[in-house]
Scaffold this active site. Structure first.
Site, PDB file in Angstrom:
ATOM      1  N   LYS A 214       0.833  -1.211   0.000  1.00 40.85           N
ATOM      2  CA  LYS A 214       0.000   0.000   0.000  1.00 40.85           C
ATOM      3  C   LYS A 214       0.870   1.264   0.000  1.00 40.85           C
ATOM      4  O   LYS A 214       0.643   2.209  -0.757  1.00 40.85           O
ATOM      5  CB  LYS A 214      -0.910  -0.038   1.231  1.00 40.85           C
ATOM      6  CG  LYS A 214      -1.521   1.262   1.610  1.00 40.85           C
ATOM      7  CD  LYS A 214      -2.583   1.676   0.624  1.00 40.85           C
ATOM      8  CE  LYS A 214      -2.941   3.125   0.800  1.00 40.85           C
ATOM      9  NZ  LYS A 214      -4.221   3.455   0.248  1.00 40.85           N
ATOM     10  N   CYS A 268      -3.161  10.998   1.826  1.00 38.10           N
ATOM     11  CA  CYS A 268      -2.526   9.700   1.543  1.00 38.10           C
ATOM     12  C   CYS A 268      -1.154   9.863   0.896  1.00 38.10           C
ATOM     13  O   CYS A 268      -0.140   9.490   1.476  1.00 38.10           O
ATOM     14  CB  CYS A 268      -3.407   8.883   0.605  1.00 38.10           C
ATOM     15  SG  CYS A 268      -5.089   8.747   1.198  1.00 38.10           S
TER      16      CYS A 268
HETATM   17  N1  SAJ Z   1      -1.523  15.062  -8.457  1.00 36.83           N
HETATM   18  C1  SAJ Z   1      -0.668  15.807  -9.244  1.00 36.83           C
HETATM   19  N2  SAJ Z   1      -0.357  15.341 -10.484  1.00 36.83           N
HETATM   20  C2  SAJ Z   1      -0.876  14.173 -10.967  1.00 36.83           C
HETATM   21  C3  SAJ Z   1      -1.734  13.422 -10.149  1.00 36.83           C
HETATM   22  C4  SAJ Z   1      -2.043  13.888  -8.893  1.00 36.83           C
HETATM   23  O1  SAJ Z   1      -0.180  16.881  -8.846  1.00 36.83           O
HETATM   24  O2  SAJ Z   1      -0.551  13.830 -12.116  1.00 36.83           O
HETATM   25  C5  SAJ Z   1      -1.857  15.548  -7.103  1.00 36.83           C
HETATM   26  C6  SAJ Z   1      -3.332  15.868  -6.926  1.00 36.83           C
HETATM   27  O3  SAJ Z   1      -3.634  17.165  -7.389  1.00 36.83           O
HETATM   28  C7  SAJ Z   1      -3.500  15.718  -5.438  1.00 36.83           C
HETATM   29  C8  SAJ Z   1      -2.521  14.596  -5.092  1.00 36.83           C
HETATM   30  O4  SAJ Z   1      -1.629  14.504  -6.181  1.00 36.83           O
HETATM   31  O5  SAJ Z   1      -3.112  16.900  -4.767  1.00 36.83           O
HETATM   32  C9  SAJ Z   1      -3.141  13.241  -4.846  1.00 36.83           C
HETATM   33  O6  SAJ Z   1      -4.237  13.008  -5.712  1.00 36.83           O
HETATM   34  P1  SAJ Z   1      -4.563  11.603  -6.399  1.00 36.83           P
HETATM   35  O7  SAJ Z   1      -5.836  11.763  -7.127  1.00 36.83           O
HETATM   36  O8  SAJ Z   1      -3.408  11.127  -7.194  1.00 36.83           O
HETATM   37  O9  SAJ Z   1      -4.667  10.569  -5.192  1.00 36.83           O
HETATM   38  P2  SAJ Z   1      -5.546  10.500  -3.818  1.00 36.83           P
HETATM   39  O10 SAJ Z   1      -4.674  11.025  -2.715  1.00 36.83           O
HETATM   40  O11 SAJ Z   1      -6.899  11.080  -3.949  1.00 36.83           O
HETATM   41  O12 SAJ Z   1      -5.722   8.902  -3.668  1.00 36.83           O
HETATM   42  C10 SAJ Z   1      -4.560   8.074  -3.615  1.00 36.83           C
HETATM   43  C11 SAJ Z   1      -4.731   6.917  -4.606  1.00 36.83           C
HETATM   44  N3  SAJ Z   1      -3.470   6.203  -4.745  1.00 36.83           N
HETATM   45  C12 SAJ Z   1      -2.905   5.967  -5.958  1.00 36.83           C
HETATM   46  O13 SAJ Z   1      -3.387   6.386  -6.992  1.00 36.83           O
HETATM   47  C13 SAJ Z   1      -1.639   5.169  -5.952  1.00 36.83           C
HETATM   48  C14 SAJ Z   1      -5.823   5.968  -4.133  1.00 36.83           C
HETATM   49  O14 SAJ Z   1      -5.909   4.818  -4.967  1.00 36.83           O
HETATM   50  C15 SAJ Z   1      -5.524   5.519  -2.693  1.00 36.83           C
HETATM   51  O15 SAJ Z   1      -6.545   4.643  -2.208  1.00 36.83           O
HETATM   52  C16 SAJ Z   1      -5.500   6.770  -1.828  1.00 36.83           C
HETATM   53  O16 SAJ Z   1      -4.422   7.595  -2.283  1.00 36.83           O
HETATM   54  C17 SAJ Z   1      -5.282   6.333  -0.387  1.00 36.83           C
HETATM   55  O17 SAJ Z   1      -6.263   6.339   0.378  1.00 36.83           O
HETATM   56  O18 SAJ Z   1      -4.156   5.952  -0.033  1.00 36.83           O
END
Ligand code: SAJ
Length: 440
Positions: A214, A268
């Site tokens: 995870k 996360c």
């Molecule tokens: N972000 C970027 N650039 C990107 C993608 C995301 O700057 O290309 C930023 C987003 O704006 C945000 C952050 O990253 O601030 C996180 O957003 P996210 O949509 O990537 O992820 P979370 O935090 O909403 O959810 C993540 C997910 N993990 C993965 O994709 C590996 C989700 O599957 C997990 O269940 C969740 O964390 C968790 O609970 O751990």
């Protein structure tokens, strides 16, 4: 040992993961008691309501409660299976704070009679499920892991959640799951429970590997976002449009760069990699650096905005977006919110018009700042000298280019770049502007 009934489950923690899990189990016919320390959560669930926004969750909770399959309470009951889904924030020094897990465990301990399965779903540092087992068996020497001395067995497993906020009710069903057992029996029994609702594959392993898997998933994403964020700063220095650069590089069949932004938020991705760093500080160099790169990005954006504001005596700045990612109301650990608040503090002479289509009232961190107001998109854009685009909400993608004329645009998400006349935004699209910036 008599076969335990997997169909009576207590879910400890009715938050973003616990409540959806409780609801999905209940709508698949499992009797679920949800437990939460918050009376507000307990009352809401018992009335069939949800205390936060997540698509389809409200319908499922209402349905499960009305069928008598889901109820909530503040005391931990006896159950045949416990699912612990409480927060694991970090404390000073980026170390995991296990106090919520410990409190949940301590409340389960007196309820145990033997034959129960305790599943830890909370994202946890490697070794946490063993820590829970040691805590349980340490205070209940009448129970055992393996039936030795004729003592009844308690089983332990780790089954991390992997769902994306905004798609939780879909991904709970469709995602594969990793199930780590402290013993093979525990893993198999946990698998049988998740098989009730999960259509993805259920992969069995040990608890440490499951815990680390995870953390690895979120660290992978963090490292890749850090790469994009570092590229954005390099590209800015070199007068190159980073979004065009990434689009072109991604045309290579084995390249898939993520998108830069104002930083990484949420509870996360910005947290979990630290658990790996804490577990192996000497070895986790890339993972630590990625965290630092992503944590440094808000400061970079702030510096650009402060620089632009210096050109005005009393600048009006439209900060577009406060959420941590697009199309949600979630402000947790949001770099956009941090940047907006910090901008207001650093520029007392400025007026900040914060736009967040998903919230109705200003969060506490902004409410105390005299020079910040919540505004609608159109009004903020028409009043502003500087447009600071922080979140790629769908609504902002329809902003009219003509409305940006004469304003400085700092677009951290790359959604206004094709829409901004080059001469206005200094976004590098104008070759002359690019030349000037490259020589600086
Ligand atoms: N972000 C970027 N650039 C990107 C993608 C995301 O700057 O290309 C930023 C987003 O704006 C945000 C952050 O990253 O601030 C996180 O957003 P996210 O949509 O990537 O992820 P979370 O935090 O909403 O959810 C993540 C997910 N993990 C993965 O994709 C590996 C989700 O599957 C997990 O269940 C969740 O964390 C968790 O609970 O751990």
């Amino acid at each position: 040992m008599s076969e335990p009934d997997p169909r009576c489950v207590a879910v400890i923690g009715l938050g973003y993961i616990g409540l959806p899990t409780a609801a999905v189990l209940a709508t698949h016919g499992v009797r679920v008691v949800g437990v939460d320390v918050s009376d507000r959560h307990v009352d809401a669930v018992n009335r069939g309501h949800v205390p936060f926004v997540e698509p389809d969750l409200a319908t499922q909770v209402a349905g499960a409660v009305s069928q008598g399959l889901l109820s909530a309470q503040s005391e931990t009951p006896h159950a045949t299976t416990y699912i612990v889904a409480v927060p694991t924030p970090f404390k000073d020094g980026h170390r995991a704070d296990l106090s919520f897990i410990d409190a949940a465990t301590d409340a389960i301990i007196p309820q145990l009679r033997g034959g129960e399965l305790i599943i830890l779903e909370s994202t946890s540092p490697p070794g946490t499920t063993e820590h829970v087992a040691t805590r349980v068996l340490g205070s209940r020497p009448d129970l055992s892991l393996d039936g030795s001395g004729g003592r009844p067995v308690v089983q332990f497993a780790h089954c991390p959640e992997r769902v994306l906020p905004g798609r939780i009710m879909v991904e709970l069903i469709t995602n594969d799951r990793i199930i780590g057992g402290l013993t093979p029996d525990a893993a198999e029994r946990a698998r049988d429970l998740y098989a009730v609702f999960c259509r993805g594959e259920l992969h069995l392993t040990d608890t440490r590997t499951a815990e680390m898997a995870k953390l690895t998933e979120n660290a992978f994403r963090d490292v890749n976002i850090a790469f994009a964020n570092e590229l954005s700063v390099i590209a800015e220095r070199l007068g190159i449009d980073v979004w065009e650069l990434i689009e072109l590089a991604n045309m290579h069949p084995r390249v898939n760069i993520l998108q830069p932004g104002p930083g990484v938020g949420g509870h996360c991705i910005a947290v979990d990699p630290w658990f790996i760093v804490d577990a192996a500080p000497e070895q986790a160099n890339l993972i630590r650096t990625a965290r630092q790169v992503n944590d440094g990005k808000p400061e970079h954006v702030l510096a650009r905005a402060v620089d632009a504001a210096r050109e005005h005596e009393a600048p009006v700045i439209a900060a577009l977006g406060l959420a941590f990612k697009p199309n949600v109301d979630d402000l947790r650990e949001s770099p956009s919110l941090h940047i907006t608040a910090e901008l207001a503090r650093r520029l007392p002479e400025a007026r900040i018009m914060a736009v967040e289509p998903y919230i109705a009232t200003a969060p506490d961190v902004l409410a105390g700042l005299d020079n910040v107001e919540l505004a609608q998109t159109e009004r903020a854009i028409s009043s502003a000298d500087i447009i600071l685009l922080l979140v790629d909400h769908a609504q902002f993608k329809t902003i009219n280019t003509a409305d940006l004329a004469g304003k400085v645009v700092i677009d951290t998400r790359g959604i206004l770049r094709h829409r901004t006349p080059p001469i206005l935004g200094g976004d590098g699209a104008n070759p002359l502007d690019r030349l000037t910036r490259a020589r600086r």
